[in-house]
Each structure stands twice: as structure tokens, then as C-alpha cells.
Enzyme design. Structure first.
Site, PDB file in Angstrom:
ATOM      1  N   ASP A 197      -9.270   5.977  13.851  1.00 56.81           N
ATOM      2  CA  ASP A 197     -10.137   5.799  12.757  1.00 56.81           C
ATOM      3  C   ASP A 197     -11.592   5.252  13.296  1.00 56.81           C
ATOM      4  O   ASP A 197     -11.633   4.354  14.259  1.00 56.81           O
ATOM      5  CB  ASP A 197      -9.737   4.644  11.792  1.00 56.81           C
ATOM      6  CG  ASP A 197     -10.480   4.618  10.756  1.00 56.81           C
ATOM      7  OD1 ASP A 197      -9.853   5.025   9.527  1.00 56.81           O
ATOM      8  OD2 ASP A 197     -11.658   4.069  10.356  1.00 56.81           O
TER       9      ASP A 197
ATOM     10  N   HIS B 149      -4.585  11.636   4.056  1.00 56.11           N
ATOM     11  CA  HIS B 149      -4.724  11.038   5.465  1.00 56.11           C
ATOM     12  C   HIS B 149      -3.471  10.026   5.257  1.00 56.11           C
ATOM     13  O   HIS B 149      -3.693   8.877   4.150  1.00 56.11           O
ATOM     14  CB  HIS B 149      -6.095  10.613   5.918  1.00 56.11           C
ATOM     15  CG  HIS B 149      -6.876  10.001   5.099  1.00 56.11           C
ATOM     16  ND1 HIS B 149      -7.517  10.364   3.794  1.00 56.11           N
ATOM     17  CD2 HIS B 149      -7.015   8.492   5.076  1.00 56.11           C
ATOM     18  CE1 HIS B 149      -8.160   9.602   3.382  1.00 56.11           C
ATOM     19  NE2 HIS B 149      -7.891   8.357   3.932  1.00 56.11           N
TER      20      HIS B 149
END
Ligand code: AMP
Ligand code: ZN
Length: 113
Positions: free
Chosen positions: A29, A99
Site C-alpha cells: 500500500d 482489494h
């Protein structure tokens, strides 16, 4: 299509890639909320959990299994981790490509909201 995660799947947008197969891609991320913050996304554009059909059952299972393997590989499985999939506006979903968040490496608080 102007989707950042489709861009990562095709390589058009750079990412710190950790895993890739025909069905899913995993990368770090960009704005980590924990020492380990990994996203696992399907390679096909599915906008959210609401688009999942019965035929996608094995894909969801694969996202989870890949995340478990990554937690082991990155060395935080034993200490524990969290998986989360946000769906829609009230679920806190900002990127409209399904996701799974995998978070670990610190004590996560027990609050879910
Ligand atoms: P969500 O709020 O569940 O939609 O989460 C979206 C996540 O995607 C956030 O944690 C962002 O930091 C992350 N993110 C957005 N753009 C990128 C990118 N280009 N590379 C990696 N992570 C990203
Ligand atoms: Zn997409």
C-alpha cells in the site's frame, strides 16, 4: 479505463509488487497504516464486493490464501494480522477495484469502525 489498480496489474502504474499470478496481484500500500500493509487485488476489474457472483467464490478464496502466504513470507503471520475488504461509500472504499487489505507488524486495536 482510468483505474489505478488496473494500471498496477498491467504495469502502467509502478508498485512494490510482492506476488502475481493469473488471478491476483499483491503489492505494498502506498500509504501504509501498519509496518506491513499489503493489498491483494484481482487481475480483472471487479469494482467491489457487490459485483461478486457465485462463480467468483474461488477467487475470493484465492485472495485470502495468497494473503495468508504473504503474511507467512513477510514474517508476521505468527504474531497475527488483519484482513479487510471495504465495500462502497459507507464501507470506506476509496478505490473502485476490489482489494483485500492485509495489515500486520503492530498491535491493531480491536475497533472495527
Ligand atoms: P480503500 O479505502 O479500501 O479503497 O483503500 C484504498 C487503498 O489503496 C488505500 O490504503 C491507499 O493508500 C491505497 N492506494 C491507492 N493508490 C495506490 C497505489 N497507486 N499504490 C498502492 N496503494 C494505493
Ligand atoms: Zn481496475
Amino acid at each position: 479505463m482510468d483505474c489505478p489498480f488496473c494500471g498496477i496489474v498491467t504495469g502502467r502504474i509502478p508498485s512494490k509488487l510482492l506476488y502475481q499470478d493469473d488471478l491476483v496481484v499483491a503489492f505494498r500500500d502506498i500509504s501504509p497504516q501498519a509496518p506491513h500493509h499489503i493489498l491483494v487485488v484481482p487481475t480483472t476489474h471487479i469494482s467491489s464486493l457487490n459485483e461478486m457472483k457465485a462463480k467468483d467464490e474461488s477467487l475470493i478464496g484465492h485472495l485470502v490464501v495468497v494473503a495468508i502466504d504473504l503474511a507467512r513470507r513477510e514474517g508476521f503471520a505468527e504474531n497475527g494480522y488483519r484482513m479487510a475488504i471495504n465495500c462502497g461509500r459507507e464501507g470506506g472504499q476509496a478505490v473502485p477495484h476490489l482489494h483485500l487489505h492485509l495489515l500486520g507488524g503492530r498491535q491493531l486495536n480491536s475497533s472495527l469502525g
